[in-house]
Write a protein that holds these residues in place. Structure first.
Motif, PDB file in Angstrom:
ATOM      1  N   GLU A 187      14.761  13.041 -12.059  1.00 46.09           N
ATOM      2  CA  GLU A 187      13.999  12.226 -12.563  1.00 46.09           C
ATOM      3  C   GLU A 187      12.602  12.901 -12.240  1.00 46.09           C
ATOM      4  OE1 GLU A 187      12.415   7.554 -13.136  1.00 46.09           O
ATOM      5  OE2 GLU A 187      14.164   8.647 -11.616  1.00 46.09           O
ATOM      6  N   MET A 188      11.503  13.159 -12.772  1.00 38.82           N
ATOM      7  CA  MET A 188       9.892  13.674 -11.923  1.00 38.82           C
ATOM      8  C   MET A 188       9.455  12.169 -11.828  1.00 38.82           C
ATOM      9  SD  MET A 188       9.078  17.266 -13.307  1.00 38.82           S
ATOM     10  CE  MET A 188       8.687  17.371 -15.441  1.00 38.82           C
ATOM     11  N   VAL A 189       9.127  12.356 -11.043  1.00 38.19           N
ATOM     12  CA  VAL A 189       8.065  11.552  -9.693  1.00 38.19           C
ATOM     13  C   VAL A 189       7.337  11.518  -9.291  1.00 38.19           C
ATOM     14  CG1 VAL A 189       8.291   8.772  -8.656  1.00 38.19           C
ATOM     15  CG2 VAL A 189      10.522   9.717  -9.755  1.00 38.19           C
ATOM     16  N   GLY A 190       5.687  10.908  -9.568  1.00 35.25           N
ATOM     17  CA  GLY A 190       4.494  11.271  -8.986  1.00 35.25           C
ATOM     18  C   GLY A 190       4.486  10.266  -7.998  1.00 35.25           C
ATOM     19  N   TYR A 191       4.051  10.542  -6.536  1.00 40.01           N
ATOM     20  CA  TYR A 191       4.023   9.185  -6.023  1.00 40.01           C
ATOM     21  C   TYR A 191       2.410   9.012  -5.125  1.00 40.01           C
ATOM     22  CZ  TYR A 191       5.833   7.024  -1.524  1.00 40.01           C
ATOM     23  OH  TYR A 191       5.512   6.134  -0.401  1.00 40.01           O
ATOM     24  N   ILE A 192       1.753   8.527  -5.518  1.00 35.89           N
ATOM     25  CA  ILE A 192       0.497   8.751  -5.496  1.00 35.89           C
ATOM     26  C   ILE A 192       0.263   7.474  -4.363  1.00 35.89           C
ATOM     27  CG2 ILE A 192      -0.427   9.413  -7.226  1.00 35.89           C
ATOM     28  CD1 ILE A 192      -0.845   6.983  -8.678  1.00 35.89           C
ATOM     29  N   GLY A 193      -0.948   8.038  -4.167  1.00 41.55           N
ATOM     30  CA  GLY A 193      -1.834   7.080  -3.084  1.00 41.55           C
ATOM     31  C   GLY A 193      -3.364   7.983  -1.903  1.00 41.55           C
ATOM     32  N   PRO A 194      -3.969   6.230  -2.065  1.00 39.66           N
ATOM     33  CA  PRO A 194      -5.206   7.246  -1.320  1.00 39.66           C
ATOM     34  C   PRO A 194      -4.397   7.759   0.331  1.00 39.66           C
ATOM     35  CG  PRO A 194      -5.102   4.908  -0.739  1.00 39.66           C
ATOM     36  CD  PRO A 194      -4.350   5.404  -1.876  1.00 39.66           C
ATOM     37  N   ASN A 195      -5.556   8.616   1.366  1.00 37.26           N
ATOM     38  CA  ASN A 195      -4.810   9.028   2.552  1.00 37.26           C
ATOM     39  C   ASN A 195      -4.549   8.473   3.367  1.00 37.26           C
ATOM     40  OD1 ASN A 195      -5.663  11.826   1.754  1.00 37.26           O
ATOM     41  ND2 ASN A 195      -7.587  11.387   1.765  1.00 37.26           N
ATOM     42  N   GLY A 196      -4.041   8.570   4.306  1.00 41.19           N
ATOM     43  CA  GLY A 196      -3.662   7.423   5.677  1.00 41.19           C
ATOM     44  C   GLY A 196      -2.665   6.343   4.336  1.00 41.19           C
ATOM     45  N   ALA A 197      -1.283   6.828   3.434  1.00 41.13           N
ATOM     46  CA  ALA A 197      -1.008   5.343   3.154  1.00 41.13           C
ATOM     47  C   ALA A 197       0.507   5.361   3.045  1.00 41.13           C
ATOM     48  CB  ALA A 197      -0.830   5.684   1.049  1.00 41.13           C
ATOM     49  N   GLY A 198       0.897   6.667   3.266  1.00 39.83           N
ATOM     50  CA  GLY A 198       2.004   6.676   3.957  1.00 39.83           C
ATOM     51  C   GLY A 198       3.006   7.466   3.076  1.00 39.83           C
ATOM     52  N   LEU A 238       3.040   4.388  -6.390  1.00 43.82           N
ATOM     53  CA  LEU A 238       2.106   3.663  -5.324  1.00 43.82           C
ATOM     54  C   LEU A 238       2.185   3.216  -4.393  1.00 43.82           C
ATOM     55  CD1 LEU A 238      -1.152   4.054  -6.301  1.00 43.82           C
ATOM     56  CD2 LEU A 238      -1.292   1.448  -6.824  1.00 43.82           C
ATOM     57  N   ILE A 239       1.574   3.994  -3.820  1.00 43.73           N
ATOM     58  CA  ILE A 239       1.924   3.446  -2.055  1.00 43.73           C
ATOM     59  C   ILE A 239       0.569   3.210  -1.279  1.00 43.73           C
ATOM     60  CG2 ILE A 239       2.089   5.221  -1.059  1.00 43.73           C
ATOM     61  CD1 ILE A 239       4.505   4.111   0.796  1.00 43.73           C
ATOM     62  N   GLY A 240       0.632   1.951  -0.671  1.00 37.91           N
ATOM     63  CA  GLY A 240      -1.073   1.872  -0.138  1.00 37.91           C
ATOM     64  C   GLY A 240      -0.592   1.147   1.072  1.00 37.91           C
ATOM     65  N   LYS A 241      -0.971   1.418   2.474  1.00 35.66           N
ATOM     66  CA  LYS A 241      -1.176   0.937   3.483  1.00 35.66           C
ATOM     67  C   LYS A 241       0.873   0.464   3.986  1.00 35.66           C
ATOM     68  CE  LYS A 241      -5.115  -1.632   3.377  1.00 35.66           C
ATOM     69  NZ  LYS A 241      -6.037  -2.827   3.317  1.00 35.66           N
ATOM     70  N   GLY A 242       1.167   1.682   3.310  1.00 34.62           N
ATOM     71  CA  GLY A 242       2.510   1.373   3.934  1.00 34.62           C
ATOM     72  C   GLY A 242       3.200   0.868   3.058  1.00 34.62           C
ATOM     73  N   ARG A 243       3.042  -0.045   2.084  1.00 38.52           N
ATOM     74  CA  ARG A 243       3.708  -0.572   0.942  1.00 38.52           C
ATOM     75  C   ARG A 243       3.575  -0.091  -0.419  1.00 38.52           C
ATOM     76  NH1 ARG A 243       5.079  -5.458   2.203  1.00 38.52           N
ATOM     77  NH2 ARG A 243       4.510  -6.332   3.983  1.00 38.52           N
ATOM     78  N   ILE A 244       5.485  -0.545  -1.423  1.00 39.07           N
ATOM     79  CA  ILE A 244       4.860   0.435  -2.207  1.00 39.07           C
ATOM     80  C   ILE A 244       4.480  -0.721  -3.496  1.00 39.07           C
ATOM     81  CG2 ILE A 244       6.168   0.839  -4.310  1.00 39.07           C
ATOM     82  CD1 ILE A 244       6.729   3.048  -2.532  1.00 39.07           C
ATOM     83  N   LEU A 245       3.370  -0.672  -4.003  1.00 33.88           N
ATOM     84  CA  LEU A 245       2.565  -1.765  -4.656  1.00 33.88           C
ATOM     85  C   LEU A 245       3.043  -1.219  -6.230  1.00 33.88           C
ATOM     86  CD1 LEU A 245      -0.834  -0.519  -2.689  1.00 33.88           C
ATOM     87  CD2 LEU A 245       0.755  -3.307  -2.727  1.00 33.88           C
TER      88      LEU A 245
END
Lengths: 258, 402
Positions: free
Chosen positions: B119-130, B299-306
């Motif tokens: 699989e190809m997965v894109g892992y996105i999130g703002p800077n410092g999200a984890g 999508l990750i934000g503040k250490g959580r998968i959103l």
């Protein structure tokens, strides 16, 4: 071992890219430790003997430590500059390789310009060995070689401790230089000349005296007992707690930034 | 739980990587895929059937040869850093020497997801999200907190079986080089060959293949410091693939590259995935990367998968919005116009001579909107566009307040 040689050749090739810098560093190293040599020579010129050791004997001592230090610094430089390796995130890359971390850290840097110091140590030996008044039988030659090798082990151990501390602090602790560079400078003279207290520290805390002083007594014939020649073994035992500290540090490792 | 206990219709062969069924069962979305792989070297991928349980607590750990359900399983992974805090200033610095105050920072907070083989997965999130922390846990650099989480990658626990694990993965950090600065690229490659103890014939074959795909033949003999960023990145990617890893982690691989190099890198990644069945996890801030490469995004934000879903799905969620950009003569009129627009059309940008409007198509047709606008403005040029991935992500970040 093959891998290490490969790394070494890469380092050599990299450093040869900057030939002028390389040769100037070699020269600088040579001249830099030359001042120590001079200070010993001036001192000995005035006092002739120090605690009953002649100039050539003191130089033998100096040569042993300098040679051990330059070899250790040449090959274990990776541990000496470990703070940089960690803070620049290169240790992450080491952890991504399917080899032992110790081996790769060892490989990560080799300071071949230390050959300047090594050359000086060799020169000092060339003078001191025939003039020290030691009767060079086989056991004494082996003892001297053992002293140098154990000295390498000791300084490497100190570098490893220094590196292991970086796991906790991320920055190098300069106070460790008391034992590494300090050890080298203290080692310029037979350690007993500094007095009882320093001798104890360098016997029980950092076993430098066991590498440099006690077997040296055996060499120059001040101590008869054969086991004086074997005290450098302590340096190899000293590696055990160093390795342990490294393991503890590795578990504690947290990488930096992104 | 085993794959064949899930009551589901047998799969039919479809286009590689295509979804063959998509149903809801017991509150979970089950998504079956049939993946085939053209490269005979990776026979294992041929019959691989994947079961994805998005957002479940299930551990589908039973794996059989040829039936790898998951390549990567992360369950409840947390990572806490203790960070020394002090205020700025000399006095505080001296105080901190003696007594430090620590704050705990949860870089990862109960992160769970699974990724299938190939699989190809894109892992996105703002800077410092984890993002980087997750990559570091998955690549065995970091130990996560030890309480309850598990992370199994290709049947191994990364930080426990580090050496076996890293033999299986390739990692590219866009901002850090793994090549030796002063020697030709080929020298670095040969060192890597010795580090990974790659067999000479295998090395030769991989090198030839990579040289061809990444167009390296011209630059292999150049010292790294003389390469451009785009050339260097191609060499970096090549270096991480010399040992045939089954998983490739790419941490911002296109950062700082020009358009041509970006496209070359993307094409290569896509090709690698298709021909070798390499599982790719891609972190990036460049939404074009995501759009070009991945079907699924995390999508990750503040250490959580959103959010865990496909890009298409996300797009359809926002498909009701169209953006109309209008060039017009008479600069002031648009500002007055903004106040008298009907429901469903909002002015998003207003500059003299050019304005943008967002149209909610559920409330107002595009043609109606154009009619309204042309009635009030002297239009010289006009364009209509759907939401770009860029805008999608901005709206996502806003939605989750990260």
């Amino acid at each position: 071992m093959k891998l290490y040689l490969h790394y070494l050749s890469i380092h050599l090739r990299s450093q040869m890219q900057y030939k002028t810098s390389f040769f100037l560093t070699v020269l600088g190293q040579f001249v830099g430790s030359f001042t120590f040599l001079l200070s010993i020579l001036f001192l000995m010129d005035r006092f002739h003997t120090i605690k009953g050791f002649t100039t050539a004997q003191v130089l033998l001592c100096f040569g042993t430590v300098l040679m051990a230090f330059s070899i250790a610094e040449c090959f274990f430089r990776g541990f000496d500059s470990f703070a940089g390796t960690i803070s620049q995130g290169q240790f992450d890359r080491i952890l991504l390789r399917p080899r032992s971390e110790v081996l790769l850290t060892l490989c990560s840097k080799a300071e071949l310009s230390r050959i300047g110091r090594f050359a000086q140590a060799a020169l000092v030996f060339a003078y001191a060995i025939p003039n020290s008044g030691v009767d060079w039988t086989w056991d004494k030659i082996l003892t001297l070689a053992f002293m140098v090798l154990s000295g390498v082990a000791l300084f490497s151990g100190l570098f490893v401790i220094y590196a292991a501390i970086c796991f906790f602090t991320t920055e190098g602790l300069e106070f460790m230089n008391i034992f590494t560079d300090g050890g080298r400078e203290f080692g310029s003279y037979p350690i007993a000349v500094y007095g009882e207290r320093v001798l104890k520290i360098f016997t029980y805390v950092v076993p430098l005296a066991l590498v440099q002083y006690y077997p040296f007594l055996y060499l120059v014939g001040q101590a008869e007992a054969w086991w004086y020649a074997l005290t450098p073994l302590a340096a190899w035992i000293f590696l055990l707690p160093c390795a342990l500290l490294w393991k503890v540090g590795l578990r504690h490792y947290k990488s930096t930034g992104s | 739980m085993c794959y064949n206990k899930i009551p589901f219709a047998p799969l039919t062969g479809e286009r590689p990587g295509a979804k063959s069924s998509d149903q809801t069962a017991g509150g979970y979305r089950l998504c079956f895929r049939f993946q085939s792989c053209r490269n005979p070297k990776h026979v294992r991928c041929f019959r691989a059937v994947y079961v994805y349980l998005y957002g479940t607590d299930f551990v589908l750990s039973e794996t059989k040869r040829g039936y790898f359900l998951f390549m990567i399983e992360m369950h409840h992974i947390s990572k806490t850093f203790r960070v020394a805090r002090r205020n700025a200033g000399m006095r505080e610095a001296v105080k901190a020497l003696f007594r430090r105050e620590y704050t705990e920072i949860r870089a990862l907070n109960d992160v769970s997801f699974t990724i299938g083989d190939g699989e190809m997965v894109g892992y996105i999130g703002p800077n410092g999200a984890g993002k980087s922390s997750t990559i570091k846990v998955m690549s065995g650099i970091l130990h996560p907190d030890m309480d309850e989480g598990t992370c199994v990658i290709d049947d191994r626990i990364p930080w426990k079986q580090r050496k076996e694990h890293v033999r299986n993965i390739g990692v590219v950090f866009g901002q850090r080089s793994q090549l030796w600065w002063d020697v030709p690229v080929l020298d670095s490659y040969e060192l890597i060959r010795d580090i990974y103890q790659i067999d000479t014939t295998v090395y030769k074959r991989n090198l030839d293949e990579l040289t061809e795909c990444l167009h390296l033949s011209e630059i292999l003999r150049t010292p790294v410091r003389q390469l451009s960023l785009g050339q260097r990145m191609r060499c970096e990617i090549g270096a991480s693939l010399l040992h045939d890893p089954r998983i490739l982690f790419l941490d911002e691989p296109t950062i700082g590259l020009d358009a041509v190099s970006k496209i070359a890198v993307r094409d290569f990644i896509r090709r690698r995935n298709r021909e070798h069945g390499t599982t790719v996890i891609l972190t990036t801030h460049d939404m074009q990367d995501i759009e070009a490469l991945t079907e699924r995004i995390l999508l990750i934000g503040k250490g959580r998968i959103l959010l865990d879903g496909s890009l298409q799905e996300l797009k359809s969620r926002h498909s009701g919005v169209r953006k109309i950009t209008v060039s017009h003569s008479g600069g002031e009129t648009a500002a007055e116009l903004a106040e008298q627009l009907p429901e469903g059309i909002v002015c998003t940008e207003n500059q003299p001579g050019q304005s943008s409007f967002a149209v909610d198509t559920t409330r107002l047709g595009v043609s109606e909107a154009i009619g309204i606008l042309s009635g009030k403005l002297e239009i010289t040029d006009l364009s209509v566009a759907g939401a770009t991935a860029e805008e999608l992500v901005v709206s996502l970040y806003e939605e989750f307040a990260i």
